[in-house]
Design a protein around this motif. Structure first.
Motif, mmCIF file in Angstrom:
data_model
loop_
_atom_site.group_PDB
_atom_site.id
_atom_site.type_symbol
_atom_site.label_atom_id
_atom_site.label_comp_id
_atom_site.label_asym_id
_atom_site.label_seq_id
_atom_site.Cartn_x
_atom_site.Cartn_y
_atom_site.Cartn_z
ATOM 1 N N LYS A 1 3.156 -22.455 -42.433
ATOM 2 C CA LYS A 1 3.295 -21.450 -41.402
ATOM 3 C C LYS A 1 2.029 -20.393 -41.188
ATOM 4 C CE LYS A 1 6.603 -18.297 -39.502
ATOM 5 N NZ LYS A 1 7.790 -17.525 -39.922
ATOM 6 N N ARG A 2 1.589 -20.228 -42.429
ATOM 7 C CA ARG A 2 0.298 -19.096 -42.277
ATOM 8 C C ARG A 2 -0.761 -19.992 -41.780
ATOM 9 N NH1 ARG A 2 -3.365 -17.386 -47.167
ATOM 10 N NH2 ARG A 2 -4.587 -15.907 -46.036
ATOM 11 N N MET A 3 -1.039 -21.370 -42.381
ATOM 12 C CA MET A 3 -2.070 -22.144 -42.105
ATOM 13 C C MET A 3 -2.064 -22.293 -40.320
ATOM 14 S SD MET A 3 -2.172 -24.866 -45.030
ATOM 15 C CE MET A 3 -3.292 -25.832 -44.223
ATOM 16 N N ILE A 4 -0.775 -22.691 -39.889
ATOM 17 C CA ILE A 4 -0.843 -23.038 -38.415
ATOM 18 C C ILE A 4 -1.080 -21.662 -37.864
ATOM 19 C CG2 ILE A 4 0.815 -23.402 -36.764
ATOM 20 C CD1 ILE A 4 2.272 -25.135 -38.730
ATOM 21 N N SER A 5 -0.470 -20.569 -38.344
ATOM 22 C CA SER A 5 -0.794 -19.237 -37.380
ATOM 23 C C SER A 5 -2.104 -19.153 -37.511
ATOM 24 C CB SER A 5 -0.061 -18.093 -37.945
ATOM 25 O OG SER A 5 -0.463 -16.944 -37.551
ATOM 26 N N GLU A 6 -2.966 -19.308 -38.473
ATOM 27 C CA GLU A 6 -4.340 -18.837 -38.641
ATOM 28 C C GLU A 6 -5.228 -19.975 -37.896
ATOM 29 O OE1 GLU A 6 -7.932 -17.124 -40.119
ATOM 30 O OE2 GLU A 6 -5.711 -16.679 -40.164
ATOM 31 N N ARG A 7 -4.820 -21.325 -37.844
ATOM 32 C CA ARG A 7 -5.417 -21.943 -36.850
ATOM 33 C C ARG A 7 -5.339 -21.737 -35.509
ATOM 34 N NH1 ARG A 7 -9.581 -23.834 -39.159
ATOM 35 N NH2 ARG A 7 -8.880 -21.892 -40.484
ATOM 36 N N GLN A 8 -4.250 -21.287 -34.922
ATOM 37 C CA GLN A 8 -3.881 -20.974 -33.621
ATOM 38 C C GLN A 8 -4.769 -19.746 -33.416
ATOM 39 O OE1 GLN A 8 0.482 -20.378 -33.511
ATOM 40 N NE2 GLN A 8 0.711 -22.601 -33.230
ATOM 41 N N ARG A 9 -4.874 -18.915 -34.279
ATOM 42 C CA ARG A 9 -5.458 -17.628 -33.896
ATOM 43 C C ARG A 9 -7.089 -18.160 -33.696
ATOM 44 N NH1 ARG A 9 -9.100 -14.442 -35.872
ATOM 45 N NH2 ARG A 9 -9.189 -15.548 -37.846
ATOM 46 N N ILE A 10 -7.658 -18.814 -34.531
ATOM 47 C CA ILE A 10 -9.032 -19.396 -34.332
ATOM 48 C C ILE A 10 -9.106 -20.343 -32.970
ATOM 49 C CG2 ILE A 10 -10.744 -20.838 -35.305
ATOM 50 C CD1 ILE A 10 -9.734 -20.316 -37.924
ATOM 51 N N ALA A 11 -8.202 -21.056 -32.726
ATOM 52 C CA ALA A 11 -8.185 -21.885 -31.575
ATOM 53 C C ALA A 11 -8.114 -21.044 -30.136
ATOM 54 C CB ALA A 11 -6.849 -22.789 -31.209
ATOM 55 N N GLU A 12 -7.418 -19.843 -30.463
ATOM 56 C CA GLU A 12 -7.136 -18.927 -29.140
ATOM 57 C C GLU A 12 -8.866 -18.180 -29.037
ATOM 58 O OE1 GLU A 12 -5.381 -18.195 -26.887
ATOM 59 O OE2 GLU A 12 -3.674 -19.787 -27.417
ATOM 60 N N ARG A 13 -9.458 -17.924 -30.204
ATOM 61 C CA ARG A 13 -10.698 -17.180 -30.237
ATOM 62 C C ARG A 13 -11.633 -18.063 -29.412
ATOM 63 N NH1 ARG A 13 -15.012 -17.089 -33.181
ATOM 64 N NH2 ARG A 13 -14.561 -18.205 -34.955
ATOM 65 N N TYR A 14 -11.712 -19.598 -29.835
ATOM 66 C CA TYR A 14 -12.593 -20.632 -29.166
ATOM 67 C C TYR A 14 -12.350 -20.679 -27.893
ATOM 68 C CZ TYR A 14 -14.574 -21.926 -33.541
ATOM 69 O OH TYR A 14 -15.318 -21.757 -34.854
ATOM 70 N N ARG A 15 -11.075 -20.815 -27.387
ATOM 71 C CA ARG A 15 -10.446 -20.943 -26.001
ATOM 72 C C ARG A 15 -11.342 -19.752 -25.406
ATOM 73 N NH1 ARG A 15 -5.689 -21.404 -27.253
ATOM 74 N NH2 ARG A 15 -5.621 -23.654 -27.303
ATOM 75 N N SER A 16 -10.706 -18.524 -25.840
ATOM 76 C CA SER A 16 -11.498 -17.290 -25.052
ATOM 77 C C SER A 16 -12.977 -17.394 -25.071
ATOM 78 C CB SER A 16 -11.198 -16.086 -25.761
ATOM 79 O OG SER A 16 -11.902 -14.742 -25.168
ATOM 80 N N ILE A 17 -13.657 -17.757 -26.074
ATOM 81 C CA ILE A 17 -15.001 -18.093 -25.849
ATOM 82 C C ILE A 17 -15.437 -19.150 -24.831
ATOM 83 C CG2 ILE A 17 -17.070 -18.779 -27.114
ATOM 84 C CD1 ILE A 17 -16.074 -17.594 -29.523
ATOM 85 N N GLY A 18 -14.738 -20.092 -24.786
ATOM 86 C CA GLY A 18 -14.780 -21.072 -23.830
ATOM 87 C C GLY A 18 -14.666 -20.767 -22.466
#
Length: 314
Positions: free
Chosen positions: A209-226
């Motif tokens: 669960k923590r790994m999924i949350s962490e990956r989602q946070r990183i994905a959101e950051r990359y999506r925001s940069i994109g």
């Protein structure tokens, strides 16, 4: 005579059985211990070949000389940093002293049971004395794919600890500790390996669960940069489009103005060369624009347009 033949046949059969029972063969993958009424007799036979024994009195006990496999059961162990994990180990061993092996465990099944206790205990002692990072990683080698600088602060601090031993050394410690007890059963421990390490079910679910949350946070950051890059590119595209359109319009207007100037010059030159013809030509152009299909033109005799329509102008 018949009795004598029958007796001779029985004697011959007994001699054959006795001769057969007094010999045995040791194969290349075997080692043999001879016992008499349960007591060992002589040295173990390790060389392949034909050997003799006392028939009906001595027994042949065969043991494998090859490397054998031990697979332990999963053990739930708590590491020094209070992490609950499952550890699954395997080992390779062989019968080094068949005489001692016969006297202590007798069979391979008995040896497997002894190894269960020895290796499971050694594994538990070594793993519980070290942190999880020591069990998982081999060295302090930098991974080929490291987290981004912005993500490092979110990782567990223990993941960045320096490794003092590493998994290979811990496995060596397990083997060394188990090798102290194994020889008393005639067993030589050749190698020990950890097949699998995993969190217990409750911890694993929390980690996932923590790994999924962490990956989602990183994905959101990359999506925001994109999205930011997209807006930047769109703005640059619109700016370039306006610049190109403006430049094209300017050049088009220049061309139109130049063409109009050339046309005016041509008209002026034509007028200077033959004013009458120029006036006639311009009047015809005016007729073409004024008079359409099915139109009636009413012109005053004083109008310049009437000049070339009257018979006098012909």
């Amino acid at each position: 005579m018949k009795f004598d033949k029958r007796a001779l046949g029985v004697i011959a059969a007994l001699l054959a059985i006795t001769l057969f029972s007094s010999t045995y063969v040791v194969n290349e993958w075997e080692q043999v211990v001879i016992t008499q009424f349960g007591e060992p007799k002589g040295e173990p036979k390790r060389e392949a070949g034909l050997y003799f024994r006392l028939p009906f009195v001595q027994d042949v006990n065969r043991f494998d000389r090859r490397v054998l496999i031990w697979d332990g059961k999963k053990n739930e162990i708590t590491t020094a940093d209070k992490r609950f994990i499952w550890v699954d180990t395997t080992a390779r061993w062989r019968i080094a002293d068949p005489l001692k092996f016969l006297q202590t465990v007798r069979t391979e099944i008995g040896a497997q049971g002894r190894l269960d206790g020895i290796l499971d205990s050694a594994t538990r002692d070594v793993i519980s004395a070290h942190d999880l990072i020591e069990v998982v990683r081999l060295s302090n080698r930098v991974l080929s794919i490291e987290p981004d600088a912005d993500d490092v602060g979110q990782l567990d601090d223990r993941a960045r600890d320096k490794i003092a031993n590493g998994r290979e050394k811990l496995v060596g410690q397990i083997k060394d500790q188990a090798s102290v007890l194994a020889p008393q059963y005639g067993i030589e421990l050749i190698d020990v390996r950890i097949k699998r390490i995993n969190y217990v079910e409750q911890v694993r679910r929390a980690v996932y669960k923590r790994m999924i949350s962490e990956r989602q946070r990183i994905a959101e950051r990359y999506r925001s940069i994109g999205e930011g890059k997209k807006a930047e590119i769109e703005g640059r595209r619109e700016r370039d489009e306006k610049r190109i359109t403006s430049e094209a319009y300017r050049k088009a207007q220049e061309i139109v103005a130049k063409a109009d100037a050339e046309a005016a010059q041509i008209f002026a030159d034509s007028y200077g060369a033959d004013p009458e013809f120029y006036s006639f030509y311009r009047t015809l152009e005016a007729y073409k624009k004024i008079v359409g299909a099915n139109h009636t033109l009413v012109v005053s005799p004083d109008s310049p347009l009437y000049r070339y329509l009257s018979s006098e102008s012909r």
